[in-house]
Design a protein around this motif. Structure first.
Motif, PDB file in Angstrom:
ATOM      1  N   TRP A   4    -119.856  18.433  -2.299  1.00  0.00           N
ATOM      2  CA  TRP A   4    -119.529  17.120  -1.740  1.00  0.00           C
ATOM      3  C   TRP A   4    -119.531  16.037  -2.803  1.00  0.00           C
ATOM      4  O   TRP A   4    -120.425  15.965  -3.633  1.00  0.00           O
ATOM      5  N   TYR A   5    -118.524  15.187  -2.744  1.00  0.00           N
ATOM      6  CA  TYR A   5    -118.458  13.971  -3.548  1.00  0.00           C
ATOM      7  C   TYR A   5    -118.646  12.828  -2.559  1.00  0.00           C
ATOM      8  O   TYR A   5    -117.762  12.554  -1.752  1.00  0.00           O
ATOM      9  N   ASN A   6    -119.822  12.205  -2.623  1.00  0.00           N
ATOM     10  CA  ASN A   6    -120.174  11.162  -1.666  1.00  0.00           C
ATOM     11  C   ASN A   6    -119.755   9.787  -2.175  1.00  0.00           C
ATOM     12  O   ASN A   6    -119.800   9.513  -3.368  1.00  0.00           O
ATOM     13  N   ASN A   7    -119.355   8.928  -1.239  1.00  0.00           N
ATOM     14  CA  ASN A   7    -118.913   7.567  -1.538  1.00  0.00           C
ATOM     15  C   ASN A   7    -117.798   7.568  -2.584  1.00  0.00           C
ATOM     16  O   ASN A   7    -117.799   6.778  -3.513  1.00  0.00           O
ATOM     17  N   ALA A   8    -116.851   8.459  -2.418  1.00  0.00           N
ATOM     18  CA  ALA A   8    -115.776   8.630  -3.395  1.00  0.00           C
ATOM     19  C   ALA A   8    -114.538   7.827  -3.005  1.00  0.00           C
ATOM     20  O   ALA A   8    -114.226   7.679  -1.829  1.00  0.00           O
ATOM     21  N   THR A   9    -113.839   7.352  -4.020  1.00  0.00           N
ATOM     22  CA  THR A   9    -112.587   6.622  -3.849  1.00  0.00           C
ATOM     23  C   THR A   9    -111.489   7.343  -4.619  1.00  0.00           C
ATOM     24  O   THR A   9    -111.681   7.759  -5.752  1.00  0.00           O
ATOM     25  N   ILE A  10    -110.334   7.455  -3.994  1.00  0.00           N
ATOM     26  CA  ILE A  10    -109.182   8.111  -4.609  1.00  0.00           C
ATOM     27  C   ILE A  10    -108.492   7.137  -5.561  1.00  0.00           C
ATOM     28  O   ILE A  10    -108.257   5.980  -5.205  1.00  0.00           O
ATOM     29  N   THR A  11    -108.159   7.610  -6.762  1.00  0.00           N
ATOM     30  CA  THR A  11    -107.495   6.749  -7.743  1.00  0.00           C
ATOM     31  C   THR A  11    -106.037   7.127  -7.978  1.00  0.00           C
ATOM     32  O   THR A  11    -105.281   6.342  -8.536  1.00  0.00           O
ATOM     33  N   GLN A  12    -105.642   8.339  -7.556  1.00  0.00           N
ATOM     34  CA  GLN A  12    -104.245   8.739  -7.748  1.00  0.00           C
ATOM     35  C   GLN A  12    -103.905   9.939  -6.862  1.00  0.00           C
ATOM     36  O   GLN A  12    -104.730  10.832  -6.669  1.00  0.00           O
ATOM     37  N   ILE A  13    -102.682   9.942  -6.331  1.00  0.00           N
ATOM     38  CA  ILE A  13    -102.139  11.074  -5.581  1.00  0.00           C
ATOM     39  C   ILE A  13    -100.753  11.360  -6.134  1.00  0.00           C
ATOM     40  O   ILE A  13     -99.882  10.485  -6.123  1.00  0.00           O
ATOM     41  N   THR A  14    -100.554  12.573  -6.644  1.00  0.00           N
ATOM     42  CA  THR A  14     -99.256  12.963  -7.187  1.00  0.00           C
ATOM     43  C   THR A  14     -98.983  14.422  -6.836  1.00  0.00           C
ATOM     44  O   THR A  14     -99.903  15.174  -6.519  1.00  0.00           O
ATOM     45  N   GLU A  15     -97.731  14.811  -6.910  1.00  0.00           N
ATOM     46  CA  GLU A  15     -97.412  16.224  -6.718  1.00  0.00           C
ATOM     47  C   GLU A  15     -97.884  16.995  -7.939  1.00  0.00           C
ATOM     48  O   GLU A  15     -97.811  16.494  -9.067  1.00  0.00           O
ATOM     49  N   ASP A  16     -98.376  18.195  -7.709  1.00  0.00           N
ATOM     50  CA  ASP A  16     -98.822  19.042  -8.807  1.00  0.00           C
ATOM     51  C   ASP A  16     -97.604  19.499  -9.600  1.00  0.00           C
ATOM     52  O   ASP A  16     -96.683  20.084  -9.030  1.00  0.00           O
ATOM     53  N   PRO A  17     -97.552  19.241 -10.920  1.00  0.00           N
ATOM     54  CA  PRO A  17     -96.373  19.610 -11.700  1.00  0.00           C
ATOM     55  C   PRO A  17     -96.144  21.125 -11.778  1.00  0.00           C
ATOM     56  O   PRO A  17     -95.008  21.564 -11.944  1.00  0.00           O
ATOM     57  N   ASP A  18     -97.203  21.912 -11.634  1.00  0.00           N
ATOM     58  CA  ASP A  18     -97.061  23.368 -11.717  1.00  0.00           C
ATOM     59  C   ASP A  18     -96.674  24.008 -10.388  1.00  0.00           C
ATOM     60  O   ASP A  18     -96.162  25.121 -10.367  1.00  0.00           O
ATOM     61  N   ASN A  19     -96.957  23.321  -9.275  1.00  0.00           N
ATOM     62  CA  ASN A  19     -96.710  23.896  -7.957  1.00  0.00           C
ATOM     63  C   ASN A  19     -96.411  22.780  -6.945  1.00  0.00           C
ATOM     64  O   ASN A  19     -97.127  22.615  -5.962  1.00  0.00           O
ATOM     65  N   PRO A  20     -95.345  21.979  -7.168  1.00  0.00           N
ATOM     66  CA  PRO A  20     -95.088  20.800  -6.328  1.00  0.00           C
ATOM     67  C   PRO A  20     -94.768  21.107  -4.873  1.00  0.00           C
ATOM     68  O   PRO A  20     -94.996  20.269  -4.003  1.00  0.00           O
ATOM     69  N   GLU A  21     -94.252  22.294  -4.590  1.00  0.00           N
ATOM     70  CA  GLU A  21     -93.907  22.604  -3.204  1.00  0.00           C
ATOM     71  C   GLU A  21     -95.127  22.953  -2.359  1.00  0.00           C
ATOM     72  O   GLU A  21     -95.069  22.923  -1.130  1.00  0.00           O
ATOM     73  N   ASN A  22     -96.256  23.247  -3.001  1.00  0.00           N
ATOM     74  CA  ASN A  22     -97.444  23.668  -2.253  1.00  0.00           C
ATOM     75  C   ASN A  22     -98.663  22.772  -2.408  1.00  0.00           C
ATOM     76  O   ASN A  22     -99.545  22.809  -1.554  1.00  0.00           O
ATOM     77  N   LEU A  23     -98.751  21.974  -3.480  1.00  0.00           N
ATOM     78  CA  LEU A  23     -99.982  21.236  -3.750  1.00  0.00           C
ATOM     79  C   LEU A  23     -99.731  19.782  -4.104  1.00  0.00           C
ATOM     80  O   LEU A  23     -98.725  19.440  -4.714  1.00  0.00           O
ATOM     81  N   LEU A  24    -100.694  18.933  -3.711  1.00  0.00           N
ATOM     82  CA  LEU A  24    -100.769  17.562  -4.199  1.00  0.00           C
ATOM     83  C   LEU A  24    -101.997  17.471  -5.087  1.00  0.00           C
ATOM     84  O   LEU A  24    -103.052  18.033  -4.764  1.00  0.00           O
ATOM     85  N   ARG A  25    -101.893  16.761  -6.184  1.00  0.00           N
ATOM     86  CA  ARG A  25    -103.008  16.557  -7.100  1.00  0.00           C
ATOM     87  C   ARG A  25    -103.688  15.245  -6.733  1.00  0.00           C
ATOM     88  O   ARG A  25    -103.029  14.208  -6.630  1.00  0.00           O
TER      89      ARG A  25
END
Length: 91
Positions: free
Chosen positions: A16-37
């Motif tokens: 668990w990462y508690n009190n976490a804030t997201i700083t970026q959401i991008t498609e994974d360059p190695d597997n863009p059809e299946n994953l978001l980074r």
């Protein structure tokens, strides 16, 4: 911003990462059809969400709220996969 990481021996084997804030959401360059980074916190630790996860829409909605509005969550990362499996509101 303070982020704490705690181990969990729960049934889903999550860290668990508690009190976490997201700083970026991008498609994974190695597997863009299946994953978001997903980058968490100032130290930019990188994790992923699977586009095939049944909870994908719900997870992405909360992660976008964190990114756009600075909302903090407790984020559960599946051990050994770096996949985000839970995003819980802080109580």
């Amino acid at each position: 911003m303070i982020i704490s990481c705690t181990g969990s021996s729960g049934s889903q084997n999550l860290t668990w990462y508690n009190n976490a804030t997201i700083t970026q959401i991008t498609e994974d360059p190695d597997n863009p059809e299946n994953l978001l980074r997903i980058s968490i916190g100032i130290s930019a630790q990188v994790f992923y969400i699977s586009k095939k996860d049944p909870a994908y829409t719900s997870l992405l909605e909360k992660l976008n709220q964190s990114l756009k509005k600075g909302k903090t969550y407790n984020i559960g990362i599946e051990n050994k996969t770096n996949l985000i499996k839970q995003v819980n509101e802080i109580k």
